[in-house]
Design a protein around this motif. Structure first.
Motif, PDB file in Angstrom:
ATOM      1  N   PRO A   1     -18.785  -8.003   2.587  1.00  0.00           N
ATOM      2  CA  PRO A   1     -18.138  -7.953   1.262  1.00  0.00           C
ATOM      3  C   PRO A   1     -18.545  -6.736   0.434  1.00  0.00           C
ATOM      4  CG  PRO A   1     -18.858 -10.187   1.734  1.00  0.00           C
ATOM      5  CD  PRO A   1     -19.430  -9.316   2.817  1.00  0.00           C
ATOM      6  N   ASN A   2     -19.810  -6.330   0.524  1.00  0.00           N
ATOM      7  CA  ASN A   2     -20.227  -5.147  -0.226  1.00  0.00           C
ATOM      8  C   ASN A   2     -19.590  -3.884   0.332  1.00  0.00           C
ATOM      9  OD1 ASN A   2     -21.735  -6.354  -2.190  1.00  0.00           O
ATOM     10  ND2 ASN A   2     -23.721  -5.928  -1.277  1.00  0.00           N
TER      11      ASN A   2
ATOM     12  N   LEU B   1     -14.480   0.246   0.698  1.00  0.00           N
ATOM     13  CA  LEU B   1     -13.332   0.589   1.548  1.00  0.00           C
ATOM     14  C   LEU B   1     -12.004   0.078   1.013  1.00  0.00           C
ATOM     15  CD1 LEU B   1     -14.846  -0.051   5.107  1.00  0.00           C
ATOM     16  CD2 LEU B   1     -14.840   2.055   3.756  1.00  0.00           C
ATOM     17  N   ASN B   2     -12.001  -1.125   0.421  1.00  0.00           N
ATOM     18  CA  ASN B   2     -10.723  -1.682  -0.032  1.00  0.00           C
ATOM     19  C   ASN B   2     -10.031  -0.807  -1.068  1.00  0.00           C
ATOM     20  OD1 ASN B   2     -10.648  -3.875   1.686  1.00  0.00           O
ATOM     21  ND2 ASN B   2     -11.573  -5.299   0.225  1.00  0.00           N
ATOM     22  N   PRO B   3     -10.670  -0.497  -2.197  1.00  0.00           N
ATOM     23  CA  PRO B   3      -9.969   0.322  -3.192  1.00  0.00           C
ATOM     24  C   PRO B   3      -9.797   1.775  -2.760  1.00  0.00           C
ATOM     25  CG  PRO B   3     -12.195  -0.167  -3.929  1.00  0.00           C
ATOM     26  CD  PRO B   3     -11.969  -0.962  -2.699  1.00  0.00           C
ATOM     27  N   LEU B   4     -10.619   2.227  -1.808  1.00  0.00           N
ATOM     28  CA  LEU B   4     -10.484   3.606  -1.337  1.00  0.00           C
ATOM     29  C   LEU B   4      -9.200   3.789  -0.538  1.00  0.00           C
ATOM     30  CD1 LEU B   4     -11.671   6.450  -1.059  1.00  0.00           C
ATOM     31  CD2 LEU B   4     -12.908   5.643   0.967  1.00  0.00           C
ATOM     32  N   PHE B   5      -8.935   2.888   0.426  1.00  0.00           N
ATOM     33  CA  PHE B   5      -7.707   3.060   1.208  1.00  0.00           C
ATOM     34  C   PHE B   5      -7.174   1.792   1.876  1.00  0.00           C
ATOM     35  CE2 PHE B   5     -10.908   3.402   4.433  1.00  0.00           C
ATOM     36  CZ  PHE B   5     -10.314   3.083   5.644  1.00  0.00           C
ATOM     37  N   LEU B   6      -8.012   0.783   2.117  1.00  0.00           N
ATOM     38  CA  LEU B   6      -7.525  -0.389   2.841  1.00  0.00           C
ATOM     39  C   LEU B   6      -6.533  -1.200   2.016  1.00  0.00           C
ATOM     40  CD1 LEU B   6     -10.768  -1.682   4.627  1.00  0.00           C
ATOM     41  CD2 LEU B   6      -8.834  -0.460   5.647  1.00  0.00           C
ATOM     42  N   ASP B   7      -6.759  -1.321   0.707  1.00  0.00           N
ATOM     43  CA  ASP B   7      -5.802  -2.036  -0.135  1.00  0.00           C
ATOM     44  C   ASP B   7      -4.421  -1.398  -0.049  1.00  0.00           C
ATOM     45  OD1 ASP B   7      -7.599  -3.936  -1.003  1.00  0.00           O
ATOM     46  OD2 ASP B   7      -8.047  -2.930  -2.901  1.00  0.00           O
ATOM     47  N   ASP B   8      -4.385  -0.089  -0.005  1.00  0.00           N
ATOM     48  CA  ASP B   8      -3.117   0.630   0.071  1.00  0.00           C
ATOM     49  C   ASP B   8      -2.415   0.342   1.400  1.00  0.00           C
ATOM     50  OD1 ASP B   8      -1.199   2.586  -0.987  1.00  0.00           O
ATOM     51  OD2 ASP B   8      -1.896   3.856   0.660  1.00  0.00           O
ATOM     52  N   LEU B   9      -3.190   0.298   2.491  1.00  0.00           N
ATOM     53  CA  LEU B   9      -2.596  -0.008   3.795  1.00  0.00           C
ATOM     54  C   LEU B   9      -2.041  -1.434   3.822  1.00  0.00           C
ATOM     55  CD1 LEU B   9      -5.169   1.587   6.288  1.00  0.00           C
ATOM     56  CD2 LEU B   9      -2.991   2.527   5.485  1.00  0.00           C
ATOM     57  N   ARG B  10      -2.778  -2.372   3.239  1.00  0.00           N
ATOM     58  CA  ARG B  10      -2.310  -3.762   3.224  1.00  0.00           C
ATOM     59  C   ARG B  10      -1.057  -3.895   2.345  1.00  0.00           C
ATOM     60  NH1 ARG B  10      -8.001  -4.724   2.253  1.00  0.00           N
ATOM     61  NH2 ARG B  10      -9.058  -5.110   4.241  1.00  0.00           N
ATOM     62  N   ALA B  11      -1.023  -3.132   1.258  1.00  0.00           N
ATOM     63  CA  ALA B  11       0.169  -3.154   0.401  1.00  0.00           C
ATOM     64  C   ALA B  11       1.372  -2.596   1.158  1.00  0.00           C
ATOM     65  CB  ALA B  11      -0.090  -2.345  -0.872  1.00  0.00           C
ATOM     66  N   ALA B  12       1.147  -1.545   1.931  1.00  0.00           N
ATOM     67  CA  ALA B  12       2.227  -0.970   2.735  1.00  0.00           C
ATOM     68  C   ALA B  12       2.704  -1.959   3.796  1.00  0.00           C
ATOM     69  CB  ALA B  12       1.756   0.316   3.397  1.00  0.00           C
ATOM     70  N   LEU B  13       1.770  -2.725   4.366  1.00  0.00           N
ATOM     71  CA  LEU B  13       2.132  -3.749   5.345  1.00  0.00           C
ATOM     72  C   LEU B  13       2.977  -4.837   4.685  1.00  0.00           C
ATOM     73  CD1 LEU B  13       1.794  -4.988   8.205  1.00  0.00           C
ATOM     74  CD2 LEU B  13      -0.297  -6.082   7.355  1.00  0.00           C
ATOM     75  N   ALA B  14       2.583  -5.259   3.495  1.00  0.00           N
ATOM     76  CA  ALA B  14       3.342  -6.295   2.789  1.00  0.00           C
ATOM     77  C   ALA B  14       4.734  -5.782   2.434  1.00  0.00           C
ATOM     78  CB  ALA B  14       2.597  -6.718   1.526  1.00  0.00           C
ATOM     79  N   GLU B  15       4.818  -4.532   2.024  1.00  0.00           N
ATOM     80  CA  GLU B  15       6.108  -3.947   1.644  1.00  0.00           C
ATOM     81  C   GLU B  15       7.027  -3.786   2.860  1.00  0.00           C
ATOM     82  OE1 GLU B  15       9.216  -1.195   0.798  1.00  0.00           O
ATOM     83  OE2 GLU B  15       7.552  -0.700   2.150  1.00  0.00           O
ATOM     84  N   ALA B  16       6.429  -3.533   4.032  1.00  0.00           N
ATOM     85  CA  ALA B  16       7.226  -3.345   5.252  1.00  0.00           C
ATOM     86  C   ALA B  16       7.857  -4.640   5.720  1.00  0.00           C
ATOM     87  CB  ALA B  16       6.339  -2.759   6.358  1.00  0.00           C
ATOM     88  N   GLY B  17       7.203  -5.776   5.433  1.00  0.00           N
ATOM     89  CA  GLY B  17       7.745  -7.052   5.874  1.00  0.00           C
ATOM     90  C   GLY B  17       7.939  -7.083   7.378  1.00  0.00           C
ATOM     91  N   ASP B  18       9.174  -7.381   7.812  1.00  0.00           N
ATOM     92  CA  ASP B  18       9.493  -7.397   9.247  1.00  0.00           C
ATOM     93  C   ASP B  18      10.387  -6.230   9.638  1.00  0.00           C
ATOM     94  OD1 ASP B  18       8.038  -9.737   9.841  1.00  0.00           O
ATOM     95  OD2 ASP B  18       9.667 -10.986   9.062  1.00  0.00           O
ATOM     96  N   ASN B  19      10.453  -5.224   8.756  1.00  0.00           N
ATOM     97  CA  ASN B  19      11.269  -4.047   9.049  1.00  0.00           C
ATOM     98  C   ASN B  19      10.588  -3.220  10.131  1.00  0.00           C
ATOM     99  OD1 ASN B  19      12.133  -1.168   8.778  1.00  0.00           O
ATOM    100  ND2 ASN B  19      13.455  -2.025   7.171  1.00  0.00           N
ATOM    101  N   GLU B  20      11.177  -3.163  11.315  1.00  0.00           N
ATOM    102  CA  GLU B  20      10.521  -2.519  12.462  1.00  0.00           C
ATOM    103  C   GLU B  20      10.283  -1.033  12.225  1.00  0.00           C
ATOM    104  OE1 GLU B  20      12.169  -3.275  16.253  1.00  0.00           O
ATOM    105  OE2 GLU B  20      12.030  -5.456  16.092  1.00  0.00           O
TER     106      GLU B  20
END
Length: 931
Positions: A310-311, A316-335
């Motif tokens: 967690p520490n 890592l999360n606010p540096l770049f992982l949150d952005d990647l997860r947001a991009a994954l959520a935005e992509a949905g099932d769009n191949e």
């Protein structure tokens, strides 16, 4: 005791024949309880248990041994016991020697196991030794158990092979240990063909006395450096029993196959380590633990410096992982979007220029693989190989062994991710042989050229290291094509304040800063990583985030370091304000740190993440985050000679410059032979930081010029004056200037009614600053600051959480302790205009604090302000003080320290602007007169 030692002690206890009478005391001894404590419990003097067969250790555990089959009923009796409640026991435990059950009373979490297996739950029980439990350790104890086994082996081997402990051979020893770790892991994960192949081969082919164990291991290592097709012609010929090992290469088994000689005990330790289930190893935990095995300075802590996931994710999360997860959520099932995200991730490089044993890199890799696996699942390509190369995870580490372990930890993490997301068969098919490319560099990060290790342009650079596990050259590079990929720099560099840096570290800081600023000598060592990252960003786009002690964002370092970074174009785009960076050390309070994410040409809002007073976290969106990690413009708090607000003047305490001869303890005072009247007139009780906080009685000679003749007639006093005079003559300029008045301090200030005193240095662990009142007849030393005969409402200001936060932010630190300053901390403290009613209310608050303390006489400030045992009435008095003061500022209580600081900086900005206007207005007024 540390976690490794506790696990070993519990394992030994479980292995021994069960002794019902002795078990409770042996169990408590395993957690480091002293013999004197156990003796008192044995005799019954301190054992307040009201359960048959019970032993009760106050504030710790209530445990009982019971008849066969009665464990459940006994645990219930312990839970409902009045003695359990009265003694504030944290755990209850019952056993009949066949089964064992325990419960943590606050959380209600329980364990139940067969008696021989209860050491597997040692992580659950660690709080009994004052060790904060980390979830990864509680859920999976293999990492600590493996560390303990390897440490025993390591120590025994060095005892038998002292030459391997020398500087010349230490790298050989560490390389040998890395080979063992790989073999233990490989035999339990089917990387070796046959479960237990390595341990069983050593057991069968080596003599029980260990005399030829080194030869067996050497042949196994040699086999793994020879391709299977070449083994028939290899000279000398491999023994048949070694041919079952696969070709590994990757440099791990190349070079010398020499092995240290084993004793019978060392061979036993090796086999015991191999008997563990290494399939369950967490590389992100294990790396830092095994690092301690080979580090003389850290072995006493044995992995207690593990940084929890967690520490790490707070970086890592606010540096770049949150952005990647947001991009994954935005992509949905769009191949198409999913494919683009996967390609994007394949080009991301992460770089830890203080990587240690690779914790941050391993977590980053595992998190990215998890996102990639979800992409593949949505696209129906679950068996597809990963496009995220290990060579995109770069690091620099000063010491050889941690660098080696970091590479090994990443290899293990890659294999485990392949097994998890693709299956055992596909993972095994592609694992061997290991790649010989090198992506973790061994060297001094503050001296190396980061752009040559991790080129920011993304163009291919090829300079292969000899092999993966050899110590690389200073700036080893590998072949990659990554044009246009994102780059993220992060880590937890060494902090080291200016006072604690060795000559080499001071030289590192000088080389980086001497040509940039005048005040570089005051900078923490971690500052070097910030400026190196800023320089790196000048060659190409990158974002960075480092863990740092608060001091890099406080006091004089803000005008020095952050003004420099801001001038270079850096901006803070996220920050975690103060929180405890805890580890597994016993009684560990954790070091208070901050996390700062920064870059250049930042777009979008900034995020300021902070903990609320109730323990939750909030995220504040800000237009700008300054060097003090508050929302607002980039300002610098500067010293001022007088208070900016209505508060009274604060001065430095009295400086003796006496060689210790004007100061006395109580016995020395009595030895002067003074009458009661003379003692009252010629001496004073004196308070420095320690005397005030810990209640240590200390006295001083306090002689007015009118009392000098009488004092000189007292031989013991005159002798002290002579010693002071001699000491001052040998001292510096100031001492020599006052050598002719040896009966007095440099300054002679005291309150006629009272003095409000503030210790110069105090612990940050106390929830409030240790301010207090001393009556006339007592004086503060130069280790304190004082307000002489000031209104009592000034004490309410100093005792507030608002002032605690301000001092902790703008003043210098002594390690992590607060170092108070009147010119930087008190005079600059923004206090709004106070009405007479405000002052009356604050005066009452200060009186209530003093009365609450008085109720616990003779408890000291140290006793009263221990965060774990602070009396309720005193805590309530401080809460009321904060309630009254904060309502003066904003009409309600502040939500947290971040909000407090924002308001204080807002006021400070207005007050300093007003101060600048005053001289200008005066000048304009004067000019008008002369016209």
């Amino acid at each position: 005791m540390n976690a490794v030692e506790i696990e070993q002690a519990l394992s030994e206890l479980a292995f021994q024949p069960f002794n019902a009478a002795e078990f409770p005391f042996a169990f408590l001894a395993a957690f480091g309880n002293k013999d004197t404590t156990l003796k008192r419990l044995r005799t019954g003097n301190n054992n307040a248990s009201d359960v048959a067969g019970g032993v009760l250790l106050r504030n710790n555990i209530h445990l009982a041994v019971c008849a066969s089959g009665a464990v459940g009923d006994t645990l219930k009796a312990l839970r409902t016991s009045l003695a359990t409640t009265k003694a504030k026991a944290k755990f209850i435990l019952a056993t009949d020697g066949q089964t064992l059950e325990a419960e943590e009373l606050v959380s209600g979490e329980t364990i139940a196991s067969a008696f021989p297996d209860f050491p597997n739950h040692f992580g659950f029980l660690l709080p009994l030794a004052g060790i904060s439990t980390i979830k990864e350790i509680k859920d999976n104890p293999i990492d600590v158990r493996a560390t303990g086994r390897l440490n025993k082996l390591y120590v025994e081997l060095l005892r038998e092979n002292p030459a391997w402990a020398s500087d010349e051979r230490r790298s050989d020893m560490n390389h040998f240990m890395a080979r063992l770790v790989f073999c233990f892991f490989a035999e339990d994960t089917d990387i070796f063909n046959g479960n237990g192949l390595f341990t069983q081969t050593v057991d069968q082919m080596s003599a029980s006395d260990g005399s030829n164990t080194h030869e067996v291991l050497s042949e196994i290592f040699r086999a793994m450096n020879i391709k299977v097709a070449d083994r028939a012609t290899a000279l000398p010929r491999l023994p048949n029993w070694a041919n079952g090992f696969p070709y590994v290469n990757g440099g791990l088994f190349s070079g010398s196959t020499e092995v240290p000689r084993f004793t019978r005990m060392a061979r036993t330790y090796l086999l015991h380590a191999g008997a563990l289930s290494w399939r369950e190893i967490n590389p992100d935990i294990f790396g830092s633990m095994i690092q301690a095995v080979a580090d003389d300075e850290e072995r006493g802590a044995l992995g207690m410096h593990y940084t929890s996931v967690p520490n790490i994710l707070k970086v890592l999360n606010p540096l770049f992982l949150d952005d990647l997860r947001a991009a994954l959520a935005e992509a949905g099932d769009n191949e198409r979007k999913l494919l683009n995200l996967r390609k994007r991730m394949a080009r991301i490089r992460v770089f830890d220029p203080a990587c240690g044993s690779g914790n941050f890199l391993v977590i980053a890799y595992k998190q990215m693989r998890e996102i990639e696996a979800e992409i593949n699942r949505r696209r129906g390509e679950v068996h597809l190989g990963s496009e995220i190369p290990l060579t995109n995870f770069r690091g620099i580490e000063l010491r050889n062994f941690p660098a080696e372990i970091a590479r090994l930890a990443l290899i293990i993490a890659e294999f485990q991710c392949d097994v998890l997301y693709r299956g055992q068969k596909d993972a095994l098919a592609e694992f061997l042989p290991l790649d010989a490319q090198n992506w973790i560099v061994c060297g001094n990060a503050l001296r190396l050229d980061w752009s040559s290790i991790c080129p920011p342009t993304g163009t291919g650079v090829k300079l292969a290291a000899d092999d993966l596990f050899d110590t690389p050259q200073d700036q080893a590079q590998i072949d990659f094509e990554n044009e246009g990929g994102e780059l993220y720099i992060f880590g937890n560099p060494p902090y080291l304040g200016a006072r604690w840096q060795d000559d080499a570290q001071k030289s590192d800081i000088q080389a980086l800063f001497a040509h940039r600023c005048k005040n570089w000598k005051s900078l923490d060592y971690v500052s070097g990583w910030f400026i190196k990252a800023s320089d790196y960003m000048g060659h190409g786009r990158a974002l960075a985030a480092f863990v740092t002690t608060n001091s890099a964002c406080q006091g004089v370092q803000v005008p020095t370091l952050w003004s420099m970074l801001f001038s270079d174009g850096c901006e803070i785009f996220f920050a975690h304000t103060s929180f405890k960076w805890q580890n597994l050390a016993s009684k560990n309070a954790g070091v208070t740190v901050a996390i700062v994410g920064f870059g250049k040409n930042i777009r979008g809002a900034r995020r300021l993440i902070s903990a609320t007073d109730d323990g939750n976290s909030i995220v504040k969106i800000a237009e700008n985050i300054n060097g003090y990690l508050t929302a607002g413009p980039n300002i610098e708090v500067q010293k001022t000679s007088s208070p900016m607000g209505p508060q009274a003047e604060m001065t430095f305490g009295n400086t003796p410059i006496d060689g210790g001869h004007l100061l006395m303890d109580t016995q020395e005072l009595q030895a002067l032979g003074l009458s009661a009247e003379q003692t009252s007139r010629l001496t004073r009780r004196i308070y420095g930081s320690s005397e005030f906080i810990r209640g240590i009685p200390r006295h001083c000679l306090w002689i007015s010029d009118g009392d000098l003749a009488e004092s000189m007639s007292i031989p013991a006093v005159r002798n002290r004056f002579d010693l002071v005079k001699e000491s001052r003559k040998k001292g510096g300029t100031t001492a020599r200037e006052i050598a002719n008045r040896p009966h007095q301090f440099q300054r002679m200030n005291e309150g006629q009614i009272h003095s409000i005193v503030v210790p110069g240095v105090s612990s940050e662990n106390r929830p409030f600053l240790p301010v207090g009142l001393i009556e006339s007849g007592s004086v503060p030393s130069n280790k304190c600051f004082a307000l002489y005969d000031a209104p009592l409402w000034n004490m309410a200001l100093i005792a507030s959480r608002l002032h605690w936060v301000w001092i902790g932010t703008v003043c210098v630190r002594m390690r992590t302790d607060f170092s108070y300053s009147n010119t930087l901390g008190w005079n600059t403290f923004p206090v709004p205009l106070l009405t007479e009613q405000n002052k009356a209310d604050l005066t009452r608050c200060a009186e209530d604090i003093l009365l609450a303390r008085e109720a616990h006489f003779p408890a000291t400030i140290a006793d009263l302000y221990d965060p774990e045992t602070m009396p309720d009435n005193l805590h309530h008095a401080h809460e009321q003080n904060d309630e009254v003061l904060e309502r003066i500022y904003i009409g309600r209580r502040f939500k947290n320290d971040t909000e407090r600081l924002e308001k204080l900086f807002e006021l400070y900005t207005k007050m300093t602007a007003a101060e600048k206007v005053k001289p200008a207005a005066k000048a304009a007024k004067g000019k008008k007169k002369t016209s």
